[in-house]
Scaffold this motif. Structure first.
Motif, PDB file in Angstrom:
ATOM      1  N   ASP A   8      -5.489 -10.365   2.783  1.00 24.50           N
ATOM      2  CA  ASP A   8      -6.842  -9.815   2.884  1.00 24.50           C
ATOM      3  C   ASP A   8      -6.767  -8.301   3.058  1.00 24.50           C
ATOM      4  O   ASP A   8      -7.550  -7.549   2.446  1.00 24.50           O
ATOM      5  CB  ASP A   8      -7.586 -10.426   4.070  1.00 24.50           C
ATOM      6  N   ARG A   9      -5.827  -7.837   3.866  1.00 24.32           N
ATOM      7  CA  ARG A   9      -5.677  -6.392   4.108  1.00 24.32           C
ATOM      8  C   ARG A   9      -5.204  -5.671   2.845  1.00 24.32           C
ATOM      9  O   ARG A   9      -5.635  -4.554   2.555  1.00 24.32           O
ATOM     10  CB  ARG A   9      -4.704  -6.158   5.263  1.00 24.32           C
ATOM     11  N   VAL A  10      -4.299  -6.305   2.103  1.00 30.37           N
ATOM     12  CA  VAL A  10      -3.814  -5.675   0.870  1.00 30.37           C
ATOM     13  C   VAL A  10      -4.959  -5.494  -0.123  1.00 30.37           C
ATOM     14  O   VAL A  10      -5.147  -4.408  -0.694  1.00 30.37           O
ATOM     15  CB  VAL A  10      -2.684  -6.514   0.234  1.00 30.37           C
ATOM     16  N   PHE A  11      -5.741  -6.536  -0.337  1.00 27.43           N
ATOM     17  CA  PHE A  11      -6.830  -6.428  -1.307  1.00 27.43           C
ATOM     18  C   PHE A  11      -7.942  -5.507  -0.807  1.00 27.43           C
ATOM     19  O   PHE A  11      -8.594  -4.829  -1.619  1.00 27.43           O
ATOM     20  CB  PHE A  11      -7.368  -7.822  -1.658  1.00 27.43           C
ATOM     21  N   ALA A  12      -8.170  -5.457   0.500  1.00 27.60           N
ATOM     22  CA  ALA A  12      -9.152  -4.510   1.028  1.00 27.60           C
ATOM     23  C   ALA A  12      -8.702  -3.076   0.760  1.00 27.60           C
ATOM     24  O   ALA A  12      -9.519  -2.201   0.428  1.00 27.60           O
ATOM     25  CB  ALA A  12      -9.348  -4.737   2.531  1.00 27.60           C
ATOM     26  N   PHE A  13      -7.391  -2.830   0.876  1.00 26.64           N
ATOM     27  CA  PHE A  13      -6.855  -1.491   0.599  1.00 26.64           C
ATOM     28  C   PHE A  13      -7.061  -1.133  -0.870  1.00 26.64           C
ATOM     29  O   PHE A  13      -7.489  -0.022  -1.201  1.00 26.64           O
ATOM     30  CB  PHE A  13      -5.370  -1.463   0.958  1.00 26.64           C
ATOM     31  N   ILE A  14      -6.773  -2.079  -1.767  1.00 29.66           N
ATOM     32  CA  ILE A  14      -6.947  -1.816  -3.201  1.00 29.66           C
ATOM     33  C   ILE A  14      -8.420  -1.590  -3.533  1.00 29.66           C
ATOM     34  O   ILE A  14      -8.777  -0.667  -4.284  1.00 29.66           O
ATOM     35  CB  ILE A  14      -6.375  -2.988  -4.026  1.00 29.66           C
ATOM     36  N   PRO A  53       0.805  -1.227   0.000  1.00 25.47           N
ATOM     37  CA  PRO A  53       0.000   0.000   0.000  1.00 25.47           C
ATOM     38  C   PRO A  53       0.835   1.274   0.000  1.00 25.47           C
ATOM     39  O   PRO A  53       0.486   2.262  -0.665  1.00 25.47           O
ATOM     40  CB  PRO A  53      -0.831  -0.127   1.280  1.00 25.47           C
ATOM     41  N   VAL A  54       1.964   1.287   0.744  1.00 23.99           N
ATOM     42  CA  VAL A  54       2.805   2.491   0.785  1.00 23.99           C
ATOM     43  C   VAL A  54       3.340   2.805  -0.607  1.00 23.99           C
ATOM     44  O   VAL A  54       3.280   3.949  -1.074  1.00 23.99           O
ATOM     45  CB  VAL A  54       3.958   2.297   1.792  1.00 23.99           C
ATOM     46  N   LEU A  55       3.855   1.797  -1.303  1.00 26.34           N
ATOM     47  CA  LEU A  55       4.423   2.052  -2.621  1.00 26.34           C
ATOM     48  C   LEU A  55       3.352   2.416  -3.644  1.00 26.34           C
ATOM     49  O   LEU A  55       3.563   3.279  -4.502  1.00 26.34           O
ATOM     50  CB  LEU A  55       5.209   0.830  -3.096  1.00 26.34           C
ATOM     51  N   MET A  56       2.198   1.759  -3.572  1.00 32.56           N
ATOM     52  CA  MET A  56       1.132   2.074  -4.520  1.00 32.56           C
ATOM     53  C   MET A  56       0.591   3.486  -4.315  1.00 32.56           C
ATOM     54  O   MET A  56       0.145   4.134  -5.264  1.00 32.56           O
ATOM     55  CB  MET A  56       0.001   1.049  -4.383  1.00 32.56           C
ATOM     56  N   SER A  57       0.623   3.983  -3.083  1.00 30.10           N
ATOM     57  CA  SER A  57       0.047   5.293  -2.767  1.00 30.10           C
ATOM     58  C   SER A  57       1.037   6.441  -2.897  1.00 30.10           C
ATOM     59  O   SER A  57       0.624   7.600  -2.989  1.00 30.10           O
ATOM     60  CB  SER A  57      -0.504   5.282  -1.336  1.00 30.10           C
TER      61      SER A  57
END
Length: 741
Positions: free
Chosen positions: A233-239, A191-195
């Motif tokens: 699960d947390r990664v996909f929830a963030f996306i 999430p940090v890198l994607m954001s």
């Protein structure tokens, strides 16, 4: 507010925590704070943290009331952090010397990115250290900052928290925190890198990642490895919560499958009784998050498909077959190597019992190409010794550099070992294969690689950073094979007879590789300059720094783009740096920086240049033969002296003007001090001390003594420095004229 907050979670790392904290406190960059988070550790981590906090006000010791795990411990450290940038360092890892300064410099150079990614080296309990094999992805070429979409290959790097620096304002604005459980880095780093609005990279090893023999949590057999499902699960929830990130869903799906496959394949993580349950959970996650689109290597297609279908037994059979096939292929290759090696050894022993070929001479040089003093001697042997047959040992890629009248022998071939066994003369500037057994009647000439400034040979015994695992017993066995040791000057003679003790004869005849500096005319120099792309009328500065033993990554100490901007359009730089300067797949090279890092002949570069910028390279001893200016850039002399050591104080007896910093060097060129009268005086004194025999005839002296057996009248008379005629630069108008001090 400090520049950096270094957050160190500590749990059961009492044996390593001192080294971890010392590595931070020893940094040359001082604007930081350390937050040590004692995660209710049952050992002495808490008292150690308190001890450091009492000793240094920059250290804060934070004690958690109960053990929470690595993620929440980092969160607690972030809550207490006040630095501009957050750096995470696990309690059993260390920062390399000058890491914070290097990170700070890169942050400044890239305008303060949200995330800066840097490199690491794995350090094993045996002491062996290996750099990250994917370091090429940290190439600093291209835009200074970018989004992840511009360089998605960065996701191939180890997705952990501790190989990055994070702008604290960005982390707080996005509300990023670490989750509990194993694999807590997964829902943090992705999430940090994607954001991140801006990412930068630093091609330098900053962290030593300790590979503990025992006690690493992630290599412990436990059902806590099932936490990996919650983390994805947390990664996909963030996306899913951010529609603009939907493009990353296929990529994350493939990363998840690869991660699950790696965990299931690891035999020391999952308890045997839980492997079936793990596979079922993995298959359920694959079905839930399946998002086609990301390319998958062919070798992984079947494995991913079976994982999605939940076909565990078929998956296990396939994996077992792949492992068996891999072992068979590796075993077959090992058998072929062993058979070939045995055949070569047998061939060498047979050849060693046959008569020597008295007219055969074999030559080699470090790096393989036809260069240096061995090349100068080989050419003179063909000129002066009738009937001689010469051969040059090199890699096939270097064969085109070998003259037509000389055989080239590929390393490790039967012809190579035949030449070593039967040639009467062996000439090298480094060492032949350690399998060489010198025969009675063979003559081995060691030419060395120039005049030593930095410590060499057995003098490295008390300098482990520079010795780098040198086998000193093997070194001395090699020295005992020398019949002659070539020396350029009395300084080299005294140094080498102490550093390489044995019964050889020293020939203080000068340096054959420097003969070319006295035998090349202005027209030839003009052709060399043209071949290198040096514009007519330009002043060409050769920049050739020495290797740094105390650095895992070789980085130019001089900002060459800034240098050419300061000097103006009449100057060009020939950059012989450890890596290409300004040449990569993302941007064009600076038009006035000519990358010559792969050029085989340093003599050609020296002849083509108007002046030399170096630091500790032995090239300076050769270059003064040209009577052209030398400038030394010694910004890190204290570190170099401590790690490698030198035989004399180069600042007290330099070959030219000395700059202790980059700005000082720019001033030296801006004021023309680099080629003034003081420069000429220093150069003349240096040349008189270190080049007493360099007159263009050193190779001839060596050949007459070693190959022709002449001793009367040797060494040949050497003219005084004033009567020698080094190669002159071609006449030209403008800045290129009159550069000699």
């Amino acid at each position: 507010m400090p520049r950096f907050s270094v957050i160190v979670p500590a749990f059961r790392v009492q044996a390593y925590l001192h080294a971890c904290l010392d590595s931070v406190l020893a940094q040359s960059f001082k604007d930081y704070e350390i937050v040590v988070v004692d995660d209710c550790s049952p050992d002495a981590c808490g008292p150690i943290a308190d001890e450091y906090a009492r000793r240094d006000p920059r250290v804060t010791a934070l004690h958690l009331p109960r053990n929470t795990g690595l993620g929440p411990a980092r969160n607690a450290g972030m809550a207490r952090a006040g630095g501009d940038y957050l750096i995470f360092l696990d309690g059993d890892d260390t920062l390399l010397p000058d890491a914070l300064q290097t990170i700070a410099d890169r942050i400044d150079a890239t305008g303060g990115p949200d995330v800066l990614m840097y490199d690491y080296a794995r350090t094993y309990w045996t002491g062996r250290s290996v750099r990250n094999v994917l370091a090429a992805h940290l190439d600093e070429g291209g835009p200074a900052t970018f989004r992840l979409a511009d360089r998605p290959e960065l996701l191939r790097l180890l997705m952990v928290a501790w190989n990055k620096a994070y702008r604290r304002a960005f982390i707080e604005a996005e509300g990023f925190t670490f989750p509990p459980g194993y694999y807590e880095d997964t829902p943090w780093t992705y999430p940090v890198l994607m954001s991140a609005g801006s990412i930068a990279v630093l091609d330098a090893v900053c962290v030593s990642y300790r590979q503990r023999r025992r006690g690493n949590i992630l290599s412990t057999t436990s059902e806590k490895h099932f936490d990996v499902f919650d983390q994805y699960d947390r990664v996909f929830a963030f996306i899913d919560a951010r529609p603009e990130l939907a493009v990353w869903r296929p990529v994350m799906f493939r990363r998840m499958l690869d991660h699950f496959s790696a965990l299931f394949a690891s035999r020391d993580r999952l308890p045997h009784h839980s492997r079936a349950a793990f596979f079922r959970r993995a298959a359920a996650s694959c079905r839930r998050y399946r998002t086609p689109g990301a390319p998958v290597p062919r070798r992984a297609l079947l494995r991913h498909g079976l994982l999605r279908l939940g076909a565990r037994r078929t998956y296990q059979v396939l994996s077992g077959a792949q492992r068996l096939g891999g072992r068979l292929r590796r075993g077959s290759a090992a058998v072929r190597r062993a058979v070939r090696g045995a055949a070569l050894r047998t061939h060498y022993r047979i050849q060693s019992r046959l008569p020597l070929r008295s007219r055969d001479a074999v030559f080699a040089a470090r790096g393989g190409g036809y260069t240096g003093s061995p090349a100068a001697i080989e050419a003179k042997v063909r000129e002066l010794v009738p009937g001689v047959r010469t051969a040059w040992i090199c890699r096939p890629a270097d064969a085109p550099t070998v003259p037509a009248g000389t055989r080239h022998l590929a390393t490790g071939t039967f012809a190579h070992w035949t030449a070593l066994a039967r040639s009467a003369y062996l000439v090298n500037d480094s060492a032949f294969d350690r399998g060489l057994v010198k025969r009675r009647g063979q003559i081995l000439l060691q030419t060395h690689e120039g005049t030593p400034l930095r410590t060499v040979g057995t003098d490295l015994l008390d300098r482990p950073a520079a010795a780098r695992g040198t086998d000193f017993e093997q070194l001395l066995r090699s020295v005992d094979t020398w019949d002659y040791s070539l020396s350029a000057n009395p300084h080299s003679t005294l140094v080498r007879e102490r550093a390489y003790p044995s019964a050889y004869t020293t020939l203080e005849y000068g340096s054959p590789r420097n003969d070319v500096y006295h035998r090349t005319g202005p027209a030839d120099v003009a052709r060399l300059r043209e071949s290198l792309g040096i514009p007519a009328g330009s002043t060409a500065l050769l920049y050739a720094p020495a290797h740094r033993d105390y650095r895992r990554v070789q980085r130019p100490a001089l900002d060459l783009e800034r240098l050419v901007r300061v000097l103006g359009p009449r100057f060009v730089v020939l950059a012989r740096t450890p890596r290409p300067t300004g040449v990569d797949g993302h941007r064009a090279p600076h038009p006035r920086i000519i990358d010559v890092h792969g050029h085989r002949s340093v003599e050609t570069l020296a002849l083509a240049s108007d002046a030399l910028i170096t630091d500790y390279a032995s090239l300076m001893f050769d270059y003064v033969n040209l009577d052209r200016p030398v400038v030394l850039h010694l910004a890190d002399i204290e570190a170099y002296e401590a790690a490698r050591g030198t035989y004399f104080d180069i600042t007290a007896f330099p070959p030219g003007i000395v700059a202790r910093g980059q700005d000082e060097l720019f001033d030296i060129f801006a004021t023309d001090h680099w080629r003034g009268s003081r420069s000429a005086q220093l150069r003349a004194a240096f040349r008189a001390r270190f080049c007493p025999y360099d007159d263009g005839y050193a190779a001839e002296r060596v050949v007459r003594r070693v190959f022709l057996g002449e001793t009367d009248g040797l060494p040949l008379p050497v003219p005084s420095a004033a009567r020698r005629t080094p190669a002159a630069l071609p006449a030209q108008d403008g800045a290129g004229a009159g550069v000699k001090g």
